[in-house]
Design a protein around this motif. Structure first.
Motif, PDB file in Angstrom:
ATOM      1  N   UNK A  26     -20.427  17.738  -0.306  1.00 28.84           N
ATOM      2  CA  UNK A  26     -20.543  16.796   0.805  1.00 28.84           C
ATOM      3  C   UNK A  26     -21.810  15.961   0.769  1.00 28.84           C
ATOM      4  N   UNK A  27     -22.740  16.307  -0.082  1.00 26.22           N
ATOM      5  CA  UNK A  27     -24.000  15.567  -0.178  1.00 26.22           C
ATOM      6  C   UNK A  27     -24.035  14.618  -1.374  1.00 26.22           C
ATOM      7  N   UNK A  28     -22.914  14.456  -2.057  1.00 22.38           N
ATOM      8  CA  UNK A  28     -22.866  13.547  -3.191  1.00 22.38           C
ATOM      9  C   UNK A  28     -23.160  12.126  -2.696  1.00 22.38           C
ATOM     10  N   UNK A  29     -23.905  11.368  -3.467  1.00 21.90           N
ATOM     11  CA  UNK A  29     -24.211   9.999  -3.062  1.00 21.90           C
ATOM     12  C   UNK A  29     -23.015   9.104  -3.347  1.00 21.90           C
ATOM     13  N   UNK A  30     -22.975   7.973  -2.659  1.00 19.88           N
ATOM     14  CA  UNK A  30     -21.905   7.006  -2.906  1.00 19.88           C
ATOM     15  C   UNK A  30     -21.968   6.541  -4.355  1.00 19.88           C
ATOM     16  N   UNK A  31     -23.160   6.372  -4.864  1.00 24.40           N
ATOM     17  CA  UNK A  31     -23.324   5.930  -6.259  1.00 24.40           C
ATOM     18  C   UNK A  31     -22.723   6.949  -7.239  1.00 24.40           C
ATOM     19  N   UNK A  32     -23.045   8.241  -7.029  1.00 24.79           N
ATOM     20  CA  UNK A  32     -22.494   9.292  -7.893  1.00 24.79           C
ATOM     21  C   UNK A  32     -20.973   9.367  -7.764  1.00 24.79           C
ATOM     22  N   UNK A  33     -20.498   9.236  -6.537  1.00 27.98           N
ATOM     23  CA  UNK A  33     -19.061   9.272  -6.286  1.00 27.98           C
ATOM     24  C   UNK A  33     -18.369   8.093  -6.964  1.00 27.98           C
ATOM     25  N   UNK A  34     -18.971   6.926  -6.885  1.00 29.38           N
ATOM     26  CA  UNK A  34     -18.403   5.734  -7.524  1.00 29.38           C
ATOM     27  C   UNK A  34     -18.310   5.920  -9.033  1.00 29.38           C
ATOM     28  N   UNK A  35     -19.364   6.474  -9.627  1.00 28.34           N
ATOM     29  CA  UNK A  35     -19.348   6.721 -11.074  1.00 28.34           C
ATOM     30  C   UNK A  35     -18.264   7.743 -11.439  1.00 28.34           C
ATOM     31  N   UNK A  36     -18.147   8.769 -10.630  1.00 28.12           N
ATOM     32  CA  UNK A  36     -17.170   9.826 -10.882  1.00 28.12           C
ATOM     33  C   UNK A  36     -15.734   9.302 -10.772  1.00 28.12           C
TER      34      UNK A  36
END
Length: 153
Positions: A26-36
């Motif tokens: 739940x603490x993943x950043x939007x940037x990390x999520x976008x890359x994933x």
């Protein structure tokens, strides 16, 4: 507030991937999520807002281990309210802090509650409060085979 300005659409594979990733961390950043996921940050943010607006994401929370706080006993209690006492018993469930979940169910017992407690003596005290208005069948949890998780999306 509906930021989406559109009629709610069906949840697609990308939405499911976003929810799955947020569930895992739940603490993943939007940037990390976008890359994933393989989308841009603004696209991910917009989809998250749409998922919130649609009610697919209702809240952000953490999970704790109750044992760390000295609450080493979990129990499930099936409760059958006496005739005319369902409303009172339901309110008692809501007001009892040791009850972490309660559901109205079918079958002979009309309510099912999950409790987290310090010890068996505390369990007995909580159950005794309900006995003038209901009957209760208690099962103490020895171990959890499947931890709380989302259903398959």
């Amino acid at each position: 507030m509906n930021r989406s300005r559109y009629v709610i659409r069906p949840i697609d594979a990308i939405d499911r991937a976003i929810i799955s990733s947020l569930t895992d961390n739940g603490r993943i950043t939007v940037r990390e999520l976008a890359e994933q996921i393989g989308l841009s940050g603004p696209s991910i943010t917009e989809r998250i807002h749409k998922l919130e607006d649609a009610g697919a994401i209702q809240r952000y929370t953490i999970m704790i281990d109750p044992k760390v706080f000295g609450r080493g006993i979990a129990a499930h209690v099936q409760i059958r309210a006496m005739p005319g006492e369902l409303k009172r018993v339901t309110q008692m469930l809501i007001e009892t802090p040791q009850i972490v979940q309660a559901d109205r169910v079918t079958g002979q017992d009309c309510l099912l509650a999950k409790l987290i407690l310090n010890d068996v003596a505390e369990l007995e005290t909580v159950i005794d409060r309900f006995l003038p208005f209901s009957s209760a069948d208690t099962a103490i949890v020895k171990s959890s085979i499947v931890a709380q998780r989302l259903p398959k999306l």
